[in-house]
Design an enzyme around this catalytic site. Structure first.
Site, PDB file in Angstrom:
ATOM      1  N   HIS A  71       0.843  -1.208   0.000  1.00 57.92           N
ATOM      2  CA  HIS A  71       0.000   0.000   0.000  1.00 57.92           C
ATOM      3  C   HIS A  71       0.868   1.245   0.000  1.00 57.92           C
ATOM      4  O   HIS A  71       1.962   1.274   0.583  1.00 57.92           O
ATOM      5  CB  HIS A  71      -0.970  -0.002   1.183  1.00 57.92           C
ATOM      6  CG  HIS A  71      -0.338   0.034   2.547  1.00 57.92           C
ATOM      7  ND1 HIS A  71       0.050   1.217   3.146  1.00 57.92           N
ATOM      8  CD2 HIS A  71      -0.032  -0.953   3.428  1.00 57.92           C
ATOM      9  CE1 HIS A  71       0.550   0.958   4.336  1.00 57.92           C
ATOM     10  NE2 HIS A  71       0.526  -0.347   4.538  1.00 57.92           N
ATOM     11  N   ASP A  73      -0.314   4.360   0.944  1.00 54.52           N
ATOM     12  CA  ASP A  73      -0.770   5.374   1.883  1.00 54.52           C
ATOM     13  C   ASP A  73      -0.077   5.235   3.234  1.00 54.52           C
ATOM     14  O   ASP A  73       0.518   4.202   3.546  1.00 54.52           O
ATOM     15  CB  ASP A  73      -2.288   5.329   2.060  1.00 54.52           C
ATOM     16  CG  ASP A  73      -2.786   4.008   2.639  1.00 54.52           C
ATOM     17  OD1 ASP A  73      -2.273   2.953   2.220  1.00 54.52           O
ATOM     18  OD2 ASP A  73      -3.677   4.027   3.516  1.00 54.52           O
ATOM     19  N   GLU A 128      -5.155   1.733   2.767  1.00 55.33           N
ATOM     20  CA  GLU A 128      -4.989   0.566   3.637  1.00 55.33           C
ATOM     21  C   GLU A 128      -5.102   0.938   5.104  1.00 55.33           C
ATOM     22  O   GLU A 128      -5.501   0.111   5.924  1.00 55.33           O
ATOM     23  CB  GLU A 128      -3.631  -0.092   3.362  1.00 55.33           C
ATOM     24  CG  GLU A 128      -3.444  -1.468   4.010  1.00 55.33           C
ATOM     25  CD  GLU A 128      -2.888  -1.421   5.413  1.00 55.33           C
ATOM     26  OE1 GLU A 128      -2.919  -2.459   6.103  1.00 55.33           O
ATOM     27  OE2 GLU A 128      -2.401  -0.347   5.855  1.00 55.33           O
ATOM     28  N   GLU A 129      -4.760   2.177   5.439  1.00 56.28           N
ATOM     29  CA  GLU A 129      -4.664   2.580   6.837  1.00 56.28           C
ATOM     30  C   GLU A 129      -5.979   3.090   7.421  1.00 56.28           C
ATOM     31  O   GLU A 129      -6.000   3.610   8.537  1.00 56.28           O
ATOM     32  CB  GLU A 129      -3.596   3.682   6.990  1.00 56.28           C
ATOM     33  CG  GLU A 129      -2.195   3.269   6.571  1.00 56.28           C
ATOM     34  CD  GLU A 129      -1.530   2.294   7.528  1.00 56.28           C
ATOM     35  OE1 GLU A 129      -2.212   1.804   8.448  1.00 56.28           O
ATOM     36  OE2 GLU A 129      -0.339   2.021   7.355  1.00 56.28           O
ATOM     37  N   GLU A 157       4.664  -5.822   3.639  1.00 55.15           N
ATOM     38  CA  GLU A 157       4.505  -5.158   4.926  1.00 55.15           C
ATOM     39  C   GLU A 157       5.780  -5.359   5.751  1.00 55.15           C
ATOM     40  O   GLU A 157       6.509  -6.334   5.560  1.00 55.15           O
ATOM     41  CB  GLU A 157       3.308  -5.748   5.682  1.00 55.15           C
ATOM     42  CG  GLU A 157       1.958  -5.342   5.145  1.00 55.15           C
ATOM     43  CD  GLU A 157       1.483  -4.004   5.700  1.00 55.15           C
ATOM     44  OE1 GLU A 157       2.269  -3.336   6.405  1.00 55.15           O
ATOM     45  OE2 GLU A 157       0.335  -3.624   5.411  1.00 55.15           O
TER      46      GLU A 157
END
Length: 355
Positions: A71, A73, A128-129, A157
């Site tokens: 991701h 973001d 994603e956050e 990740e």
């Protein structure tokens, strides 16, 4: 402002560049534009876009396809942008660990590995956050599942550069009690709903969570109260109370089985499901996973959290977590990543995909 990405930079320098392009959740467009522009300049890739999610693929006719995903973001910036490189080889800034260093590794592999031993799909996604319903990978699953097709996936990740297999499932539910409202000066005329929540807390305190072995990894479950709501005023006997519980469950349980277990634990109480996401099995027996673990080295560990590997698992794509950075630093003001860790992850992925 010029947001051009130079993919000839090493992954650490590229991480710094990505950090300096702010991309808080909901404000990813500038970085998504930069990623798309950089990838469209690579003739060996085809590139598609949905919102602020960018997907690039090789089409070499290899017998196996691997998905590399991350991701773009971050959580809100906490006075930690622009990035800062110190004399000890540590890069500081919002997103350095979670997970612009992983995104930088993806971009470097996309640019440098032009003839991989497996076909590759690169996924860069937004949101994603924040709330799960906004997640860009989830949107791709709904709108373009064919873009995500593959035999194996790696979510970059932060994992401290070790392989973490699968992930826990997560469920939240409200366990509710009711009573009868009354003036607290005449409490005998009422029935206190908060007092009736005492057995809920007792059951939680006495709960013995499972440990489950799957593919040689031990997943630990947990059932905990995370919120209590009740009461109206300082002189009112409350007629309602709700204890919100979070059940982190091993990936051998389905969401339905997890909810049934929570309802069994709190038999006699009203249990209202508020949020649920499935876990993901580690899939470490898949040949691509075996080769990946061998290339990375070290013993795999379970992912003691929920991650987007679950979305790949739901598509039938075995997935693992692997990326530079310490997950314990995610979302902190002191977020940082060691340059050596980023370069090591880049090299190990390159070796796996070219060896």
């Amino acid at each position: 402002m010029d947001h051009t990405l130079d993919l000839t930079q090493d992954a650490a320098a590229l991480t710094a560049r990505l950090v300096d392009i702010a991309s808080e959740s909901g404000r990813e467009k500038a970085l998504a534009d930069a990623v798309e522009q950089a990838l469209r300049g690579l003739p060996h890739l085809t590139v598609d876009r949905d919102g602020d999610a960018v997907v690039a693929r090789t089409r070499l006719g290899r017998p196996e396809r691997v998905v590399l995903a991350g991701h773009i973001d971050t959580v809100p910036i906490a006075d930690n942008v622009p990035s800062r490189l110190d004399s000890d080889g540590v890069l500081w800034g919002c997103g350095t660990s979670d997970m612009k260093s992983g995104v930088a590794v993806q971009l470097r592999i996309a640019a440098e590995v032009t003839s991989p031993n497996r076909d590759l799909t690169y996924v860069f996604y937004d949101h994603e956050e924040v709330a799960a319903e906004l997640n860009g990978l989830g949107r791709l699953v709904r709108n373009h599942p064919d873009w995500l097709a593959g035999d194996f996936a790696v979510l970059l990740e932060p994992t401290d550069a070790r392989v973490e297999g699968g992930c826990q499932g997560t469920l939240r539910a409200r366990v509710e009690t009711s009573g009868r409202r009354a003036h607290s000066a005449r409490s005998w005329l009422g029935e206190n709903a908060i007092h009736r929540a005492a057995p809920i807390l007792s059951r939680l305190a006495e709960y013995q969570p499972r440990r489950v072995d799957i593919d040689g990894l031990t997943y630990r479950e947990g059932l905990n109260a995370v919120r209590i709501e009740g009461g109206h005023a300082g002189n009112v006997i409350p007629d309602h109370c709700a204890v919100t519980v979070n059940f982190r469950f091993a990936p051998d349980r389905s969401e339905e089985q997890a909810l049934a277990h929570v309802r069994e634990v709190f038999e006699g109480f009203d249990v209202v499901l508020t949020d649920s996401a499935p876990g993901a099995l580690p899939g470490l027996s898949h040949p691509a996973a075996v080769a990946f673990v061998a290339a990375i080295g070290g013993a795999p560990a379970p992912k003691d959290a929920w991650t987007d590997v679950a979305r790949f698992s739901a598509l039938g794509v075995p997935a693992v977590n692997y990326g530079p950075g310490d997950p314990k630093l995610a979302h902190t003001r002191e977020e940082h990543v060691a340059v050596a860790s980023v370069l090591e992850a880049e090299q190990k992925l390159r070796d796996w995909l070219t060896g």
